[in-house]
Structure formats: structure tokens, C-alpha cells
Motif scaffolding. Structure first.
Motif, short mmCIF file in Angstrom:
data_model
loop_
_atom_site.label_atom_id
_atom_site.label_comp_id
_atom_site.label_asym_id
_atom_site.label_seq_id
_atom_site.Cartn_x
_atom_site.Cartn_y
_atom_site.Cartn_z
N UNK A 161 0.83 -1.21 0.00
CA UNK A 161 0.00 0.00 0.00
C UNK A 161 0.86 1.26 0.00
N UNK A 162 1.89 1.25 0.83
CA UNK A 162 2.81 2.39 0.88
C UNK A 162 3.56 2.54 -0.43
N UNK A 163 4.05 1.42 -0.97
CA UNK A 163 4.81 1.45 -2.22
C UNK A 163 3.96 1.97 -3.38
N UNK A 164 2.68 1.67 -3.35
CA UNK A 164 1.79 2.12 -4.43
C UNK A 164 1.73 3.64 -4.49
N UNK A 165 1.85 4.30 -3.35
CA UNK A 165 1.82 5.77 -3.34
C UNK A 165 3.04 6.37 -4.01
N UNK A 166 4.09 5.56 -4.20
CA UNK A 166 5.33 6.03 -4.85
C UNK A 166 5.42 5.57 -6.30
N UNK A 167 4.33 5.02 -6.82
CA UNK A 167 4.29 4.67 -8.24
C UNK A 167 4.41 3.20 -8.56
N UNK A 168 4.42 2.33 -7.56
CA UNK A 168 4.54 0.90 -7.83
C UNK A 168 3.21 0.35 -8.36
N UNK A 169 3.29 -0.44 -9.43
CA UNK A 169 2.15 -1.18 -9.95
C UNK A 169 2.01 -2.42 -9.08
N UNK A 170 1.05 -2.41 -8.18
CA UNK A 170 0.92 -3.48 -7.19
C UNK A 170 0.58 -4.81 -7.83
N UNK A 171 -0.29 -4.81 -8.82
CA UNK A 171 -0.68 -6.07 -9.45
C UNK A 171 0.54 -6.75 -10.09
N UNK A 172 1.34 -5.98 -10.80
CA UNK A 172 2.56 -6.55 -11.40
C UNK A 172 3.55 -6.96 -10.32
N UNK A 173 3.63 -6.17 -9.27
CA UNK A 173 4.60 -6.44 -8.21
C UNK A 173 4.34 -7.76 -7.51
N UNK A 174 3.09 -8.15 -7.36
CA UNK A 174 2.77 -9.40 -6.66
C UNK A 174 3.43 -10.60 -7.36
N UNK A 175 3.50 -10.53 -8.68
CA UNK A 175 4.17 -11.60 -9.43
C UNK A 175 5.68 -11.41 -9.40
N UNK A 176 6.14 -10.17 -9.59
CA UNK A 176 7.58 -9.90 -9.62
C UNK A 176 8.27 -10.26 -8.31
N UNK A 177 7.59 -10.05 -7.20
CA UNK A 177 8.18 -10.33 -5.90
C UNK A 177 8.54 -11.80 -5.71
N UNK A 178 7.88 -12.68 -6.47
CA UNK A 178 8.10 -14.12 -6.33
C UNK A 178 9.01 -14.68 -7.42
#
Length: 213
Positions: free
Chosen positions: A142-159
Motif C-alpha cells: 500500500x505504501x509502495x503504491x503511493x510512490x508509483x509501484x504497480x501493485x498487481x505486477x509487483x505481486x508476481x515480480x516479488x516471487x
């Protein structure tokens, strides 16, 4: 009586000099050859110019309060020395699950070219998501999203396997280097010892001068 007064004055003067003296740089040796590879990896995130002659390696935990406090100091040092200084980040997840998730988020942010904004947002909001009494790792995305992170893409990238490999290698390198606290700094392979803001500034300035920059 006069001799006693003279001695007292001399002791006071010496104490005053000791407490107000400028930071000196210890003649610390660089890390031994067997540790040089573990100090800095080719994949490590770099802040600043890639070809800077002076490299600050920071063993960093995004959930670490001292890392948060030192971030503006490091940024100020980089600004002071311009293109002469870069910072390499080595992940050091000493604060459990929240640290690990934050690191994976940072790696997703790197893939999305929003690494520094996300790092700054995580550090700014650290008291919310990294409270050591009641950690709230669910807030990190949630915090990262405020800085421009695409959360949906990040969920896959994180793994991604590459991210897991980075975390595992950095954990191993932390052990090899004997790092026990964060932040831990090395400047062109020289450990910061003793630790402190003034000492870090002095060590970087010495290495910049030695580089001719």
C-alpha cells in the motif's frame, strides 16, 4: 596550589579538545580478497553514477530505524561529492517477515524503474509498517503504491526466481562479511570503524580525495 590549578586547567583543556575534535579516519585496511566478492555483487542496486570512483556499500534493512535515520545522511554525502560517489545496497533482513517483504517489494520496484521513490516511501512510512512491537507487513505494498509501484505486477515480480536468488545470496554474504548490525558501511572496501556520521563523512572524503575527483 598553583601547580594543582595548572594541572586542572591542562586536564580541562585536553578534555575539551577530545570532545570537540573533528572526526579522524582510522587507517582501516580493505576487506581481504576472500571477502571481496561477498562485499559487492554485480546485481546489487546502485544509487548514483555507475562509474563513480568511490563506492559506499551499505548493508541495509528497510525495517531498521538506524537505516532510516542514516538515509538522508547518505543522500547528503552523495550530493556533496557529486559524480564521485555511488551507493550499493546489500539486503540484510534482520527484522523478520516485514524486512523480507519490503526487500521483495524493492526488487519489484527496481524492475519497474521506481526503486528510489519506493525506497523513500518505505523509509518515510516505516513506523507504520515496521513497528517492532506489532509489525504490519500488509501495509508495505500500500505504501509502495503511493510512490508509483504497480501493485498487481509487483505481486508476481516479488516471487520471481531472480528475486529469491538475490535474497538468498545476500543472506549468505551477510554471514561471510560478519555483519551483525544495520546499517554497516564499507567505503571502497574499507569498513567504517568506529561507526558514526562524522566518521562516514570523513572516510568518504578521504577516498574521494585519493581518487583525484
Amino acid at each position: 596550589m598553583l601547580s594543582v590549578v595548572a594541572v586542572a586547567v591542562a586536564v580541562f583543556a585536553a578534555a575539551a579538545w577530545f570532545t570537540t575534535r573533528p572526526a579522524s579516519v582510522a587507517a582501516t585496511a580493505t576487506v581481504p580478497p576472500e571477502q571481496s566478492e561477498a562485499l559487492l555483487r554485480s546485481y546489487s542496486p546502485i544509487l548514483g553514477p555507475e562509474d563513480a570512483p568511490v563506492t559506499i556499500v551499505e548493508f541495509f534493512d528497510p525495517a531498521c530505524e538506524a537505516c532510516r535515520a542514516f538515509y538522508p545522511v547518505v543522500k547528503d554525502i552523495m550530493a556533496e561529492h557529486g559524480d564521485a560517489v555511488r551507493v550499493a545496497i546489500r539486503y540484510t533482513p534482520f527484522h523478520g517477515e516485514a524486512s523480507g517483504e519490503a526487500i521483495r517489494v524493492l526488487e519489484a520496484a527496481r524492475m519497474q524503474d521506481v526503486y528510489e521513490p519506493v525506497m523513500e516511501a518505505l523509509l518515510r512510512e516505516q513506523p507504520r509498517w515496521a513497528s517492532h512491537g506489532a509489525p504490519a507487513p500488509g501495509l508495505i505494498l500500500e505504501v509502495a503504491a503511493t510512490a508509483g509501484l504497480d501493485v498487481d505486477a509487483a505481486r508476481t515480480q516479488m516471487l520471481a526466481p531472480d528475486v529469491v536468488a538475490i535474497l538468498n545470496q545476500d543472506r549468505a554474504d551477510v554471514e561471510t562479511m560478519g555483519v551483525r548490525q544495520t546499517p554497516t558501511f564499507f567505503v571502497n572496501g574499507r569498513p567504517l570503524d568506529p561507526f558514526g556520521e562524522a566518521e562516514l563523512r570523513a572516510l568518504v572524503a578521504e577516498e574521494v580525495a585519493a581518487s583525484g575527483s
